[in-house]
Motif scaffolding. Structure first.
Motif, mmCIF file in Angstrom:
data_model
loop_
_atom_site.group_PDB
_atom_site.id
_atom_site.type_symbol
_atom_site.label_atom_id
_atom_site.label_comp_id
_atom_site.label_asym_id
_atom_site.label_seq_id
_atom_site.Cartn_x
_atom_site.Cartn_y
_atom_site.Cartn_z
ATOM 1 N N TYR A 56 -8.773 -27.202 -9.625
ATOM 2 C CA TYR A 56 -7.968 -26.401 -8.702
ATOM 3 C C TYR A 56 -6.649 -25.921 -9.294
ATOM 4 O O TYR A 56 -6.012 -25.013 -8.758
ATOM 5 N N ARG B 296 -4.481 -24.289 -12.346
ATOM 6 C CA ARG B 296 -4.487 -23.520 -13.591
ATOM 7 C C ARG B 296 -3.213 -23.826 -14.362
ATOM 8 O O ARG B 296 -2.108 -23.510 -13.934
ATOM 9 N N ALA C 79 -1.984 -23.074 -8.357
ATOM 10 C CA ALA C 79 -3.234 -23.493 -7.715
ATOM 11 C C ALA C 79 -4.181 -22.308 -7.589
ATOM 12 O O ALA C 79 -3.768 -21.212 -7.181
ATOM 13 N N VAL C 80 -5.437 -22.515 -7.935
ATOM 14 C CA VAL C 80 -6.437 -21.455 -7.816
ATOM 15 C C VAL C 80 -7.285 -21.619 -6.561
ATOM 16 O O VAL C 80 -8.120 -20.775 -6.259
ATOM 17 N N LYS C 81 -7.063 -22.724 -5.833
ATOM 18 C CA LYS C 81 -7.715 -22.906 -4.545
ATOM 19 C C LYS C 81 -6.968 -23.980 -3.768
ATOM 20 O O LYS C 81 -6.155 -24.720 -4.330
ATOM 21 N N ASN C 82 -7.224 -24.055 -2.468
ATOM 22 C CA ASN C 82 -6.594 -25.092 -1.646
ATOM 23 C C ASN C 82 -7.056 -26.476 -2.112
ATOM 24 O O ASN C 82 -8.212 -26.653 -2.511
ATOM 25 N N HIS C 83 -6.135 -27.437 -2.011
ATOM 26 C CA HIS C 83 -6.474 -28.768 -2.509
ATOM 27 C C HIS C 83 -5.607 -29.808 -1.815
ATOM 28 O O HIS C 83 -4.444 -29.549 -1.485
ATOM 29 N N THR D 239 -1.879 -28.574 -1.245
ATOM 30 C CA THR D 239 -1.604 -27.433 -2.107
ATOM 31 C C THR D 239 -2.415 -26.235 -1.631
ATOM 32 O O THR D 239 -3.605 -26.365 -1.356
ATOM 33 N N LYS D 240 -1.772 -25.078 -1.544
ATOM 34 C CA LYS D 240 -2.441 -23.862 -1.120
ATOM 35 C C LYS D 240 -2.752 -22.968 -2.315
ATOM 36 O O LYS D 240 -2.016 -22.943 -3.290
ATOM 37 N N LYS D 241 -3.838 -22.232 -2.200
ATOM 38 C CA LYS D 241 -4.213 -21.294 -3.254
ATOM 39 C C LYS D 241 -3.076 -20.312 -3.517
ATOM 40 O O LYS D 241 -2.481 -19.768 -2.599
#
Length: 344
Positions: free
Chosen positions: A284, A286, A305-309, A320-322
């Motif tokens: 998630y 980068r 972040a490349v996606k929500n996590h 964490t939000k994308k």
């Protein structure tokens, strides 16, 4: 404007135990020496890994507030331009276009081979000027909001490792490092960096040995080892004037790590154009290394972040939000100088 994060915290938490000024002075000297070190803790898993990656950018920025030169406030959160990249005045070789990580490593090696491999004398100093992103929403292992503040730090590190220096409250302060333990992992003190092999294969072997030593004998997956190897090499690149052959070897080692990718269009924290080597960590996050495509100088890092996590910890969870930037910094200038306080 000089900002003291400890004072800010005390204002928000008056019930907290007062901070020991003596401990603060001791920590400041240690942080100047190890400001690029990634804290390591076991186990090497989701919440721990995330905190370790992001601490270099965001938490370190808060801790070194005592050596701040100036903190520029840009509430738009957009990077500002107008600064020349490190080494820009040097004439680059006329090399072919760079299309991937291997091309970048080869071009950097060609440029390094055409230049004198200048290394500092033991009594010379590495000077580095760094800009780190902060957030008006706070920091604590990562940025809690948009990167709308900037923290500028200048530091000097003697080549023999005996002293470091920084601007503290507008005054140059020199610290004796002889009694400090070099316990951070990975090590990033200047003598250690200068001792690293300038061959890509040998350097990568060395980095993987560091990764395995950190694990304390615990078996890690190849993905976890590659994640950490990428992080370690990026830490090596920060906050120091490195010989061009060593820097080229670092690019070569990065290109050999599985999962490392190349992007030909990017900008650093100051808006300067560059190219990016990156790796997706934990699926998630980068992790980016930004490079000057003309001089092959290291320009900075970014974690996005490349996606929500959601990373679960012992006492809290990190959501964490994308698209969220969790850490961001740039090396504005690096040079070998003859004395602390000298900038070029």
């Amino acid at each position: 404007m000089s900002t003291d994060e400890i004072t800010t915290f005390r204002a928000a938490r008056p019930e907290a135990t007062p901070y020991d000024p003596g401990a603060r002075a001791r920590l400041r000297a240690r942080l100047i020496q190890e400001s690029t070190a990634v804290p390591h803790a076991r186990p090497l898993r989701s919440w721990t890994v995330s905190r370790r990656i992001m601490a270099v950018g965001a938490l370190t920025a808060a801790l070194v507030a005592g050596i701040t030169v100036v903190q520029n406030i840009d509430l738009s959160g957009r990077p500002t331009g107008g600064h020349a990249a490190p080494g820009e005045s040097r004439r680059p070789l006329l090399l072919g276009p760079v299309a991937n990580a291997e091309d970048l490593a080869q071009a950097a090696a060609q440029q390094a081979a055409a230049e004198p491999d200048v290394r500092p004398r033991p009594d010379q100093w590495s000077y580095a000027k760094t800009v780190l992103a902060m957030s008006s929403k706070g920091t604590g292992g990562s940025l809690f909001g948009p990167p709308d503040r900037r923290l500028t730090v200048e530091q000097w590190r003697r080549a023999d490792g005996k002293q470091s220096a920084a601007i503290e409250n507008g005054k140059l302060e020199i610290h004796d490092l002889g009694s400090l333990e070099l316990s951070a992992s990975p090590r990033s003190d200047y003598p250690y960096l200068l001792s690293l092999p300038d061959d890509a294969d040998a350097l990568l072997d060395h980095v993987y040995k560091v990764v395995d030593e950190e694990s304390g004998g615990e078996k890690e997956s190849e993905q976890e080892r590659a994640d950490r190897a990428f992080q370690i090499i990026e830490v090596y690149m920060r906050d120091s004037a490195l010989p061009s052959k060593l820097r080229a070897a670092m690019y070569g080692a990065l290109a050999k790590i599985p999962g490392v990718r190349y992007e030909g269009k990017a900008a650093d924290i100051q808006g300067r154009p560059g190219v990016t080597l990156y790796r997706i960590v934990e699926g998630y996050l980068r992790s980016e290394i930004i490079v000057n495509p003309k001089t092959y100088e290291y320009m900075g890092f970014r974690f996005i972040a490349v996606k929500n996590h959601v990373s679960a910890g012992l006492d809290m969870s990190l959501h964490t939000k994308k698209g969220q930037i969790l850490g961001w910094g740039g090396l504005i200038k690096a040079a070998v100088v003859d004395k602390p306080g000298q900038r070029a």
